[in-house]
Write a protein that holds these residues in place. Structure first.
Motif, PDB file in Angstrom:
ATOM      1  N   ARG A 146       0.751  -1.096   0.016  1.00 54.70           N
ATOM      2  CA  ARG A 146      -0.017   0.144  -0.161  1.00 54.70           C
ATOM      3  C   ARG A 146       0.755   1.338  -0.001  1.00 54.70           C
ATOM      4  O   ARG A 146       0.615   2.144  -0.554  1.00 54.70           O
ATOM      5  N   VAL A 147       1.932   1.178   0.632  1.00 50.74           N
ATOM      6  CA  VAL A 147       2.965   2.333   0.714  1.00 50.74           C
ATOM      7  C   VAL A 147       3.332   2.311  -0.647  1.00 50.74           C
ATOM      8  O   VAL A 147       3.905   3.569  -1.183  1.00 50.74           O
ATOM      9  N   ILE A 148       3.919   1.398  -1.170  1.00 51.32           N
ATOM     10  CA  ILE A 148       4.566   1.462  -2.382  1.00 51.32           C
ATOM     11  C   ILE A 148       3.521   1.962  -3.553  1.00 51.32           C
ATOM     12  O   ILE A 148       4.034   2.807  -4.510  1.00 51.32           O
ATOM     13  N   ALA A 149       2.272   1.626  -3.705  1.00 53.81           N
ATOM     14  CA  ALA A 149       1.378   1.972  -4.447  1.00 53.81           C
ATOM     15  C   ALA A 149       1.081   3.767  -4.187  1.00 53.81           C
ATOM     16  O   ALA A 149       0.761   4.271  -5.325  1.00 53.81           O
ATOM     17  N   GLY A 150       0.973   3.959  -3.032  1.00 57.71           N
ATOM     18  CA  GLY A 150       0.718   5.361  -2.601  1.00 57.71           C
ATOM     19  C   GLY A 150       2.017   6.341  -3.361  1.00 57.71           C
ATOM     20  O   GLY A 150       1.754   7.398  -3.608  1.00 57.71           O
ATOM     21  N   GLN A 151       3.131   5.689  -3.043  1.00 55.56           N
ATOM     22  CA  GLN A 151       4.477   6.399  -3.299  1.00 55.56           C
ATOM     23  C   GLN A 151       4.333   6.720  -5.206  1.00 55.56           C
ATOM     24  O   GLN A 151       4.739   7.861  -5.664  1.00 55.56           O
ATOM     25  N   GLY A 152       3.767   5.689  -5.743  1.00 57.86           N
ATOM     26  CA  GLY A 152       3.581   5.850  -7.176  1.00 57.86           C
ATOM     27  C   GLY A 152       2.947   7.112  -7.744  1.00 57.86           C
ATOM     28  O   GLY A 152       3.011   7.317  -8.896  1.00 57.86           O
ATOM     29  N   THR A 153       1.984   7.725  -7.050  1.00 59.00           N
ATOM     30  CA  THR A 153       1.222   8.469  -7.378  1.00 59.00           C
ATOM     31  C   THR A 153       2.271  10.041  -7.835  1.00 59.00           C
ATOM     32  O   THR A 153       1.681  10.805  -8.562  1.00 59.00           O
ATOM     33  N   VAL A 154       3.272  10.157  -7.193  1.00 59.57           N
ATOM     34  CA  VAL A 154       4.158  10.956  -7.767  1.00 59.57           C
ATOM     35  C   VAL A 154       4.517  11.176  -8.976  1.00 59.57           C
ATOM     36  O   VAL A 154       4.409  12.168  -9.549  1.00 59.57           O
ATOM     37  N   LEU A 192       2.621   9.611 -11.474  1.00 60.80           N
ATOM     38  CA  LEU A 192       1.499   9.793 -11.981  1.00 60.80           C
ATOM     39  C   LEU A 192       1.273  11.595 -12.075  1.00 60.80           C
ATOM     40  O   LEU A 192       0.807  12.001 -13.543  1.00 60.80           O
ATOM     41  N   GLU A 193       1.352  12.319 -11.197  1.00 62.36           N
ATOM     42  CA  GLU A 193       1.408  13.730 -11.549  1.00 62.36           C
ATOM     43  C   GLU A 193       2.449  14.069 -12.359  1.00 62.36           C
ATOM     44  O   GLU A 193       2.389  15.207 -13.260  1.00 62.36           O
ATOM     45  N   PHE A 194       3.627  13.690 -11.997  1.00 64.85           N
ATOM     46  CA  PHE A 194       4.930  14.238 -12.648  1.00 64.85           C
ATOM     47  C   PHE A 194       4.660  14.127 -14.353  1.00 64.85           C
ATOM     48  O   PHE A 194       5.070  15.057 -14.858  1.00 64.85           O
ATOM     49  N   VAL A 195       4.327  13.005 -14.773  1.00 62.55           N
ATOM     50  CA  VAL A 195       4.330  12.774 -16.260  1.00 62.55           C
ATOM     51  C   VAL A 195       3.208  13.620 -16.693  1.00 62.55           C
ATOM     52  O   VAL A 195       3.381  14.290 -17.905  1.00 62.55           O
ATOM     53  N   GLU A 196       2.159  13.743 -15.903  1.00 64.23           N
ATOM     54  CA  GLU A 196       0.799  14.375 -16.510  1.00 64.23           C
ATOM     55  C   GLU A 196       1.492  16.086 -16.696  1.00 64.23           C
ATOM     56  O   GLU A 196       0.936  16.628 -17.603  1.00 64.23           O
ATOM     57  N   GLN A 197       2.357  16.625 -15.454  1.00 61.32           N
ATOM     58  CA  GLN A 197       2.430  17.993 -15.568  1.00 61.32           C
ATOM     59  C   GLN A 197       3.400  18.023 -16.731  1.00 61.32           C
ATOM     60  O   GLN A 197       3.654  19.360 -17.069  1.00 61.32           O
ATOM     61  N   VAL A 198       4.550  17.365 -16.761  1.00 57.61           N
ATOM     62  CA  VAL A 198       5.602  17.517 -17.737  1.00 57.61           C
ATOM     63  C   VAL A 198       4.629  17.715 -19.078  1.00 57.61           C
ATOM     64  O   VAL A 198       5.318  18.604 -20.037  1.00 57.61           O
ATOM     65  N   ARG A 199       3.984  16.756 -19.360  1.00 54.97           N
ATOM     66  CA  ARG A 199       3.124  16.796 -20.780  1.00 54.97           C
ATOM     67  C   ARG A 199       2.472  18.260 -21.019  1.00 54.97           C
ATOM     68  O   ARG A 199       2.408  18.799 -22.045  1.00 54.97           O
ATOM     69  N   GLU A 200       1.797  18.648 -19.738  1.00 56.00           N
ATOM     70  CA  GLU A 200       0.965  20.026 -19.807  1.00 56.00           C
ATOM     71  C   GLU A 200       2.083  21.064 -20.035  1.00 56.00           C
ATOM     72  O   GLU A 200       1.920  22.139 -21.086  1.00 56.00           O
ATOM     73  N   ILE A 201       3.142  21.018 -19.635  1.00 50.70           N
ATOM     74  CA  ILE A 201       4.344  22.309 -19.425  1.00 50.70           C
ATOM     75  C   ILE A 201       5.192  22.119 -20.566  1.00 50.70           C
ATOM     76  O   ILE A 201       5.393  23.163 -21.551  1.00 50.70           O
ATOM     77  N   ALA A 202       5.749  21.132 -20.863  1.00 49.51           N
ATOM     78  CA  ALA A 202       6.844  20.715 -22.151  1.00 49.51           C
ATOM     79  C   ALA A 202       6.119  20.232 -23.324  1.00 49.51           C
ATOM     80  O   ALA A 202       6.687  20.247 -24.470  1.00 49.51           O
ATOM     81  N   GLY A 203       4.981  19.738 -23.346  1.00 43.38           N
ATOM     82  CA  GLY A 203       4.248  19.089 -24.441  1.00 43.38           C
ATOM     83  C   GLY A 203       4.811  17.946 -24.923  1.00 43.38           C
ATOM     84  O   GLY A 203       4.871  17.312 -26.141  1.00 43.38           O
ATOM     85  N   LYS A 204       5.699  17.089 -24.120  1.00 48.27           N
ATOM     86  CA  LYS A 204       6.307  15.795 -24.417  1.00 48.27           C
ATOM     87  C   LYS A 204       6.652  15.006 -23.287  1.00 48.27           C
ATOM     88  O   LYS A 204       6.446  15.612 -21.987  1.00 48.27           O
ATOM     89  N   ASP A 205       7.149  13.738 -23.327  1.00 48.38           N
ATOM     90  CA  ASP A 205       7.249  12.977 -22.207  1.00 48.38           C
ATOM     91  C   ASP A 205       8.591  13.161 -21.653  1.00 48.38           C
ATOM     92  O   ASP A 205       9.589  13.525 -22.345  1.00 48.38           O
ATOM     93  N   LEU A 206       9.133  12.516 -20.445  1.00 48.35           N
ATOM     94  CA  LEU A 206      10.249  12.523 -19.768  1.00 48.35           C
ATOM     95  C   LEU A 206      10.988  11.412 -20.535  1.00 48.35           C
ATOM     96  O   LEU A 206      10.655  10.305 -20.839  1.00 48.35           O
TER      97      LEU A 206
END
Length: 251
Positions: free
Chosen positions: A67-75, A77-91
């Motif tokens: 459960r801790v591992i799964a919760g940490q993975g949300t970092v 989830l947001e990181f990829v989404e925000q980079v796409r919004e800001i940079a228009g591409k993936d990491l």
């Protein structure tokens, strides 16, 4: 721990006796009880087992609990989404500090699910706490050497990989780099000064790898590595103490 302050659930936190005062203060402010033990992973595990046996408490492992591992993975989830919004591409690559690997494992799984094999996943570790690097190199789960005193400024990365996290690292990580104590302090100071963010040295480990010559020679723009992300994993820092250590090495 935050739930302790708003619910009737009691929490007991087992901590090494050299944990930063800022971490102890935060735990106490959240209403948890602290039990101090010697600065070894074995001492923490033994005391946690004793508390569970004598009180009937439910043990929540800081890095091995799914459960801790799964919760940490949300970092990521947001990181990829925000980079796409800001940079228009993936990491193209993501650098993640590794200790017990709860944070890393959750985000490794998330990144592979979202971006597949096109993203390079790099773990960052202090040279003084190199169990993940040694395990990765030798292809088997290893602990710290018996004579390792765990004397690293990156105190948040003292724990080791376990049976739930090791397979994630073994099968899904591209590379692991280690960095020296001086590199960690230099990277931490850089973030303090340039970003005005009070990260702890454990978070500075990832920045140190990004600045490391070996990393930059291997992961280059002509190999498609242009957009690199770093997870800054925490801000539990005794600024006066760490600033004194920086001064001690001429920073």
């Amino acid at each position: 721990m935050a739930s302790t302050a708003v619910t009737t659930v009691n929490a007991t936190i087992v901590m090494p006796n050299n944990a930063p005062l800022v971490k102890k203060a935060a735990v106490q402010d959240f209403g948890a009880e602290i039990v101090m033990v010697e600065n070894t992973n074995e001492a923490r595990e033994e005391e946690a087992d004793r508390i569970v046996e004598t009180t009937g408490a439910k043990f929540v492992h800081p890095s091995e609990d799914p459960r801790v591992i799964a919760g940490q993975g949300t970092v990521c989830l947001e990181f990829v989404e925000q980079v796409r919004e800001i940079a228009g591409k993936d990491l193209d690559a993501v650098i993640i500090p590794v200790g017990g690997d709860g944070l890393a494992s959750g985000n490794i799984i998330c990144l592979r699910g979202l971006l597949g094999d096109k993203v390079k996943i790099i773990l960052a570790e202090p040279s003084e706490l190199d169990d993940a690097k040694r395990s990765f190199t030798e292809g088997k789960l290893l602990k710290h050497s018996p004579d390792n005193q765990l004397n690293s400024v990156a105190d948040g990365l003292k724990t080791t990989l376990g049976p739930n996290t090791w397979p994630v690292v073994r099968d899904l990580v591209d590379d692991i780099f280690t960095v020296s104590e001086e590199e960690i302090l230099r990277a931490t100071k850089l973030v303090w000064e340039r970003l005005k963010v009070a990260i702890e040295p454990s978070a500075g480990v990832g920045v140190a790898v990004a600045r490391n010559t070996e990393f930059n020679q291997k992961y280059t723009r002509d190999k498609g590595i242009e957009n690199v992300g770093i997870i800054l994993c925490g801000g539990n820092v005794d600024i006066i103490k760490i600033a004194s250590m920086m001064k001690g090495i001429g920073l």
